[in-house]
Design a protein around this motif. Structure first.
Motif, short mmCIF file in Angstrom:
data_model
loop_
_atom_site.label_atom_id
_atom_site.label_comp_id
_atom_site.label_asym_id
_atom_site.label_seq_id
_atom_site.Cartn_x
_atom_site.Cartn_y
_atom_site.Cartn_z
N LEU A 8 0.82 -1.21 0.00
CA LEU A 8 0.00 0.00 0.00
C LEU A 8 0.86 1.26 0.00
O LEU A 8 0.50 2.26 -0.66
N ILE A 9 1.98 1.26 0.72
CA ILE A 9 2.86 2.43 0.74
C ILE A 9 3.44 2.68 -0.65
O ILE A 9 3.49 3.83 -1.13
N VAL A 10 3.88 1.61 -1.31
CA VAL A 10 4.44 1.77 -2.66
C VAL A 10 3.36 2.28 -3.63
O VAL A 10 3.61 3.17 -4.46
N LEU A 11 2.15 1.74 -3.50
CA LEU A 11 1.06 2.22 -4.36
C LEU A 11 0.72 3.68 -4.07
O LEU A 11 0.42 4.45 -4.99
N ALA A 12 0.78 4.06 -2.79
CA ALA A 12 0.52 5.46 -2.44
C ALA A 12 1.59 6.38 -3.03
O ALA A 12 1.29 7.47 -3.54
N LEU A 13 2.86 5.94 -2.99
CA LEU A 13 3.92 6.73 -3.60
C LEU A 13 3.72 6.85 -5.11
O LEU A 13 3.94 7.92 -5.70
N ALA A 14 3.29 5.75 -5.74
CA ALA A 14 3.04 5.79 -7.18
C ALA A 14 1.89 6.75 -7.50
O ALA A 14 1.96 7.54 -8.45
N GLY A 15 0.82 6.69 -6.68
CA GLY A 15 -0.29 7.61 -6.90
C GLY A 15 0.12 9.06 -6.71
O GLY A 15 -0.26 9.95 -7.51
N ALA A 16 0.89 9.32 -5.65
CA ALA A 16 1.37 10.69 -5.43
C ALA A 16 2.29 11.13 -6.56
O ALA A 16 2.26 12.29 -7.00
N GLY A 17 3.11 10.18 -7.05
CA GLY A 17 4.00 10.51 -8.16
C GLY A 17 3.23 10.88 -9.41
O GLY A 17 3.64 11.79 -10.15
N TYR A 18 2.12 10.18 -9.64
CA TYR A 18 1.32 10.51 -10.82
C TYR A 18 0.80 11.95 -10.73
O TYR A 18 0.90 12.72 -11.70
N VAL A 19 0.26 12.29 -9.58
CA VAL A 19 -0.32 13.64 -9.42
C VAL A 19 0.77 14.70 -9.48
O VAL A 19 0.65 15.72 -10.21
N LEU A 20 1.86 14.51 -8.74
CA LEU A 20 2.91 15.53 -8.68
C LEU A 20 3.66 15.64 -10.00
O LEU A 20 4.05 16.75 -10.41
N GLY A 21 3.89 14.51 -10.68
CA GLY A 21 4.57 14.56 -11.97
C GLY A 21 3.76 15.31 -13.00
O GLY A 21 4.30 16.12 -13.78
N ARG A 22 2.46 15.10 -12.98
CA ARG A 22 1.59 15.82 -13.92
C ARG A 22 1.60 17.31 -13.60
O ARG A 22 1.68 18.15 -14.52
N GLN A 23 1.52 17.66 -12.32
CA GLN A 23 1.52 19.07 -11.94
C GLN A 23 2.84 19.74 -12.30
O GLN A 23 2.86 20.89 -12.78
N ARG A 24 3.95 19.05 -12.08
CA ARG A 24 5.26 19.64 -12.40
C ARG A 24 5.39 19.90 -13.89
O ARG A 24 5.93 20.93 -14.31
N ALA A 25 4.92 18.96 -14.70
CA ALA A 25 4.98 19.16 -16.14
C ALA A 25 4.15 20.36 -16.57
O ALA A 25 4.58 21.18 -17.40
N MET A 26 2.95 20.47 -16.02
CA MET A 26 2.08 21.60 -16.38
C MET A 26 2.69 22.92 -15.91
O MET A 26 2.62 23.94 -16.61
N SER A 27 3.33 22.92 -14.74
CA SER A 27 3.96 24.16 -14.24
C SER A 27 5.10 24.58 -15.14
O SER A 27 5.29 25.78 -15.43
N SER A 28 5.91 23.61 -15.59
CA SER A 28 7.04 23.96 -16.46
C SER A 28 6.58 24.49 -17.81
O SER A 28 7.33 25.20 -18.49
N ALA A 29 5.35 24.13 -18.21
CA ALA A 29 4.81 24.61 -19.50
C ALA A 29 3.95 25.84 -19.31
O ALA A 29 3.29 26.27 -20.27
N GLY A 30 3.90 26.40 -18.10
CA GLY A 30 3.08 27.58 -17.86
C GLY A 30 1.60 27.31 -17.94
O GLY A 30 0.81 28.22 -18.22
N GLY A 31 1.22 26.05 -17.71
CA GLY A 31 -0.20 25.69 -17.75
C GLY A 31 -0.75 25.46 -19.13
O GLY A 31 -1.94 25.19 -19.29
N ASP A 32 0.08 25.55 -20.16
CA ASP A 32 -0.38 25.38 -21.55
C ASP A 32 0.11 24.03 -22.07
O ASP A 32 1.33 23.83 -22.24
N THR A 33 -0.81 23.10 -22.30
CA THR A 33 -0.42 21.76 -22.75
C THR A 33 0.24 21.77 -24.13
O THR A 33 0.93 20.81 -24.49
N ARG A 34 0.06 22.84 -24.90
CA ARG A 34 0.66 22.90 -26.23
C ARG A 34 2.18 22.99 -26.16
O ARG A 34 2.87 22.68 -27.13
N HIS A 35 2.71 23.41 -25.03
CA HIS A 35 4.16 23.53 -24.87
C HIS A 35 4.79 22.23 -24.38
O HIS A 35 6.02 22.16 -24.24
#
Length: 490
Positions: A8-35
């Motif tokens: 469960l801990i590993v799955l929780a880390l994977a779930g958190a990684g999914y959310v945070l990885g997506r947010q970091r990518a969007m932040s680096s693109a300024g919120g615009d998926t086209r970038h």
């Protein structure tokens, strides 16, 4: 740490990684998926995969390897003189594992403290009473060697589990940090995720292949060891099956092969006509409503456990045959002395095989092009003439393949034979006599505490290899015929 918590801990880390990885990518693109190079979902999936996949891979390997390694270390520390006379090291290790599990259970229930389990002395009465209080039964008294080995087993298992927890969590956190640090708008997340998924699929396919290879190799090695102890000519051409763990065994396979083939032929004589006629009716004559009701009902037969078929053979079909062919029966003959016979097992096995033949034949007949039927009917043939002279000849290769697949299923059946055919290994033409098969004798030779250094136990692997070669040949032939049919009509 309990295994469930770790997962469960590993799955929780994977779930958190999914959310945070997506947010970091969007932040680096300024919120615009086209970038972004890839869709946001790929960035989250990349972090989740790196957090979970290496950790779960190591966890799976560790769970398989640790028990083997601990058993090897503990058994190596047990002196040969400590093994009771008439027993084996494997049986002693079974008691060691049960004592270790009992001590763990006693600690979890508060019966004893963890420190007490490490210093517990081997007073057989006290230790057995302690283990009995937590519901653990042993096959022999607990002596100093058994208890000491159990304590070592517990210590090594606990150390291994702790190390496993540390390594798995470190891999999960390390994978999480590595993938998260690489996440930015220019990172080719889609390529990495697709390669990872492809690797996962290859691993899944490899596991299936390696499992098959492992099964075959285990049969081959043990079969070779058997033939070192017992002459191959006597095995393949011997007409007497009389195993004796005290020595002087006669292990001729011919009576077992005869019983296997005899029962299979009777089963196919029942299943093939009924299954084929049912398939013709469902595909050519039955309406949509009848087909929707009848086909699932026939296929229910395939879902009934074979032990139920075996009980049906033993309690219903066998006594019914005795009523007709036994002493004082309807026909006044004494051809059948008991409920177990070749015919009993063959009839019930044939009922079990009906859905195999009918379902496959139905699909094959439906695959025959409608234009062939229309051409026959257009030339003035009746429906029955079209079925006999056009449809069935066109579907014949596929039907033969279905019959061969059913035959391989019949050859490998065990429970119906054990309960319905009896245990007598004999060469006889009388279908109302009790006989046995290869699968039934594999079960009997491996039942109980077998010594795998004796030919009487190793013969089970030789029987298994013989059966494997027979069924493999039938399956290969059936698949070849079906493939040839499909290439012709698809």
């Amino acid at each position: 740490m309990p295994l469930l918590w770790l997962v469960l801990i590993v799955l929780a880390l994977a779930g958190a990684g999914y959310v945070l990885g997506r947010q970091r990518a969007m932040s680096s693109a300024g919120g615009d998926t086209r970038h972004l190079h890839s869709l946001p979902v790929y960035y989250g999936s990349n972090v989740a995969i790196f957090a979970a996949m290496p950790a779960f891979l190591v966890l799976a390997v560790w769970l398989i390897a640790q028990p083997l390694l601990v058993d090897s270390i503990v058994s190596a520390d047990i002196p040969a003189t400590a093994v009771p006379e008439g027993s084996t090291l494997s049986l002693l290790m079974s008691d060691v594992r049960r004592v270790a599990d009992g001590l763990d259970l006693a600690i979890s229930q508060g019966t004893i403290a963890a420190d007490e389990a490490k210093t517990l002395r081997a007073d057989a009465t006290d230790v057995r009473a302690l283990l009995a209080s937590v519901g653990v039964a042993l096959g022999s008294d607990v002596n100093e060697t058994t208890l000491s080995a159990a304590q070592e087993f517990r210590a090594l298992t606990g150390t291994g589990s702790m190390a496993m927890t540390v390594v798995v969590l470190a891999l999960a956190l390390g994978g999480f940090a590595y993938a998260y640090s690489r996440t930015n708008k220019d990172f080719r997340a889609r390529n990495v995720v697709e390669r990872s998924i492809r690797g996962l699929l290859i691993a899944a396919a490899s596991i299936a292949i390696l499992t098959t290879v492992g099964i075959v190799l285990s049969l081959v090695f043990n079969t070779v060891e058997f033939f070192r102890l017992y002459p191959a000519l006597d095995f393949f051409f011997g007409t007497t099956w009389s195993p004796s763990f005290g020595g002087g065994s006669e292990l001729g396979v011919l009576p077992l092969l005869w019983g296997t083939l005899y029962i299979s032929v009777i089963a196919l004589a029942v299943a093939v006509p009924i299954g084929l006629f049912a398939a013709v009716y469902l595909s050519e004559y039955a309406g949509a409503k009848v087909r929707a009701f009848a086909k699932p009902l026939i296929e229910v037969l395939a879902g009934i456990p074979t032990i139920v078929y075996g009980l049906f053979a033993l309690l219903t079909v066998g006594p019914l045959l005795v009523k007709f062919f036994g002493s004082g029966g309807t026909f006044g003959v004494d051809w059948m002395s008991g409920a177990s016979s070749v015919t009993t097992a063959g009839l019930v096995m044939g009922i079990m095989l009906i859905p195999f033949v009918s379902s496959l034949s139905d699909d094959i007949i439906n695959a025959v092009p409608q234009s062939m039927r229309d051409g026959s009917l257009g030339l003035g043939a009746t429906k029955s003439e079209t079925i006999k002279q056009v449809v069935l000849p066109a579907a014949l290769p596929g039907i033969v393949g279905a019959i061969l697949l059913a035959a391989s299923r019949a050859i490998g059946e065990t429970m119906i034979v054990v309960l319905g055919a009896g245990a007598a290994a004999r060469l006889s033409m009388n279908p109302l006599e009790a006989m046995t098969t290869v699968t039934a004798k594999i079960v009997s030779q491996l039942t109980g505490d077998a010594d795998f250094a004796s030919p009487e136990a190793l013969v089970a692997f030789a029987l298994g290899m013989t059966l494997f070669v027979m069924t493999l040949g039938l399956n290969v032939l059936a698949l070849y015929i079906v493939r040839k049919y499909r290439e012709q009509y698809e």
